[in-house]
Write an enzyme that holds these catalytic residues in place. Structure first.
Site: not given
Ligand SMILES: Cc1ncc(COP(=O)(O)O)c(C=O)c1O
Length: 448
Positions: A42-43
């Site tokens: 997700i980063k």
């Protein structure tokens, strides 16, 4: 159709229905697979916005160095941007993070500095302070600081939140999100609340972190416990964490997180990380209480980063996370008819005679009704042949370093012992020897 560079591939991750692991099929459970981002988490989403903000503010110039404390995934997100835009990267990581994660960052050409986990954020050895120091000592370096940078939650407002709303055609009723910097929950929560204030935003905190306590009391606790789930939980309140959009916080243990993540791989074919297990465990708790609705649970990263950790049985066993069949060994004992022993003063020849008579390959050696050693065929061969001095008694040659277990021991303990020794002495609660179990006794238990 093609993308102009890898950064354009980020986002628009799929929603996939959870089937077997949804304990309440009246409510749809959908997982947002953030590990489908090109850097694996997700980063990836926040890398470019963090850097573009710095470029706009004139804080990062051509050829500059990006310094960031990261549990790994933000590092990959930033490293991809650095590669495309020509920056250098130095990442500071707590030592509890997996070796795979460190190597991953090195593979992108980043420098990795490892710091101790069990120190307070103010301690000069903490990964926050070490990254401050590196950034201040290097000119033309910039620390995006995902913990205070508004671009972090803003990105999730613009992308993750919007995607969830559109992918569910506005039917979403609950979203379950693990809290690290809080960027995801704050951004997604704000967006979804704006679209429909009735949507419930549920945060998940690992046992040992301070968010749950903060949520309930308005204060961070004084004491924290360490935990093994990576990338999640916090021991201070980051500026990127906005509790005003959070409706509830659920606390989940390491063990629950890892066991359900393993089931997610085995039963749904989705290989996700520990913080995904944490979020899924919480989602399963919440969904049980609902009558209808549509729940989305965010799975932040891939299980590939944790193959040597919670996907490894030995690692799980070492920390007591495996629910193993802990049947006691009593049922194995009943199968044995005799408990044959040899006295410590007996000669090796007498021991051999006993072995032949009862067709056994090993013998416990006793003295005053207590087991004092064990004798095996291999010990006898070694001491009788090629040895100029023939031993007088078995006491001289027996293995004194034997293992004994109580009859209440588990099969797992017995298996562990039999990996080391050919036989294990079984005693009653008072330590009186009852039986001897060999490898074949144990193995026969599993034969069909
Ligand atoms: C594996 C993993 N899960 C979850 C999170 C938490 O996301 P956020 O920082 O947006 O709260 C992170 C953050 O680093 C992470 O690395």
């Amino acid at each position: 159709m093609y993308y102009k560079n890898i950064l354009e591939v980020i986002g628009n991750t799929p929603l996939v229905k959870i089937n077997k692991l949804n304990p309440n099929p009246k409510v749809v459970m959908l997982a947002k697979l953030e590990f489908m981002n090109p850097g694996g988490s997700i980063k990836d989403r926040i890398g470019l916005p963090l850097i573009e903000r710095a470029e706009k503010m004139g804080r990062l110039k051509k050829g500059g160095t990006i310094v960031e404390p990261t549990s790994g995934n933000t590092g990959v997100g930033l490293a991809m941007v650095a590669a495309v835009r020509g920056y250098k990267t130095v990442f500071v990581m707590p030592d509890k993070m997996s070796e795979e994660k460190r190597n991953l960052l090195r593979a992108y050409g980043s420098k990795v500095v490892v710091t101790p986990t069990a120190v307070s954020p103010e301690d000069e050895r903490s990964y926050y302070r070490v990254s401050d120091k590196i950034a201040s000592e290097n000119s033309n370096s910039y620390k995006p600081d995902q913990y205070s940078n508004p671009a972090n939650p803003e990105t999730h407002y613009r992308t993750t939140g919007l995607e969830i709303w559109e992918q569910t055609e506005g039917k979403i009723t609950h979203v379950v999100i693990g809290m690290g910097t809080g960027g995801t929950i704050s951004g997604v929560g704000k967006y979804l609340k704006k679209k429909n204030p009735k949507i419930k935003i549920i945060g998940v905190d690992p046992v040992g972190s301070g968010y749950d306590h903060y949520y309930r009391t308005g204060k961070m606790p004084k004491l924290f416990k360490t935990y093994k789930v990576e990338g999640i939980g916090e021991d201070f309140l980051p500026e990127t964490m906005d509790f005003s959009v959070v409706d509830d916080v659920v606390v989940i243990s390491d063990k629950e997180s890892f066991l359900i993540a393993r089931q997610l791989a085995g039963k749904e074919g989705i290989l996700a990380g520990g913080s995904s297990g944490l979020a899924l465990a919480a989602a399963r708790k919440v969904i049980r209480k609902l009558k209808t609705g549509l729940m989305v649970v965010i799975l932040p990263d891939s299980g590939k980063n944790y193959l040597s950790k919670f996907y490894n049985d030995d690692w799980m066993r070492d920390f007591g996370f495996l629910d193993e069949k802990n049947e006691t060994i009593k049922k194995l004992l009943n199968k044995k008819l005799h408990f044959i022993t040899v006295q410590s003063a007996a000669t090796p020849a007498e021991a051999v005679k006993l072995m032949r008579q009862y067709q056994i390959s090993q013998l416990p050696v006793v003295e005053n009704k207590k087991v004092v050693g064990t004798l095996t065929e291999s010990i006898l061969i070694k001491s009788l042949y090629g040895n100029s001095k023939i031993p007088v008694s078995v006491a001289e040659i027996m293995d004194r370093d034997f293992i004994s277990l109580p009859e209440t021991a588990s099969e797992t303990q017995l298996a562990q012992a039999l990996k080391e020794k050919e036989m294990v002495i079984i005693t009653d609660k008072q330590g009186k020897p009852l039986d001897v179990l060999t490898r074949i006794d144990f193995l026969s238990n599993f034969s069909v």
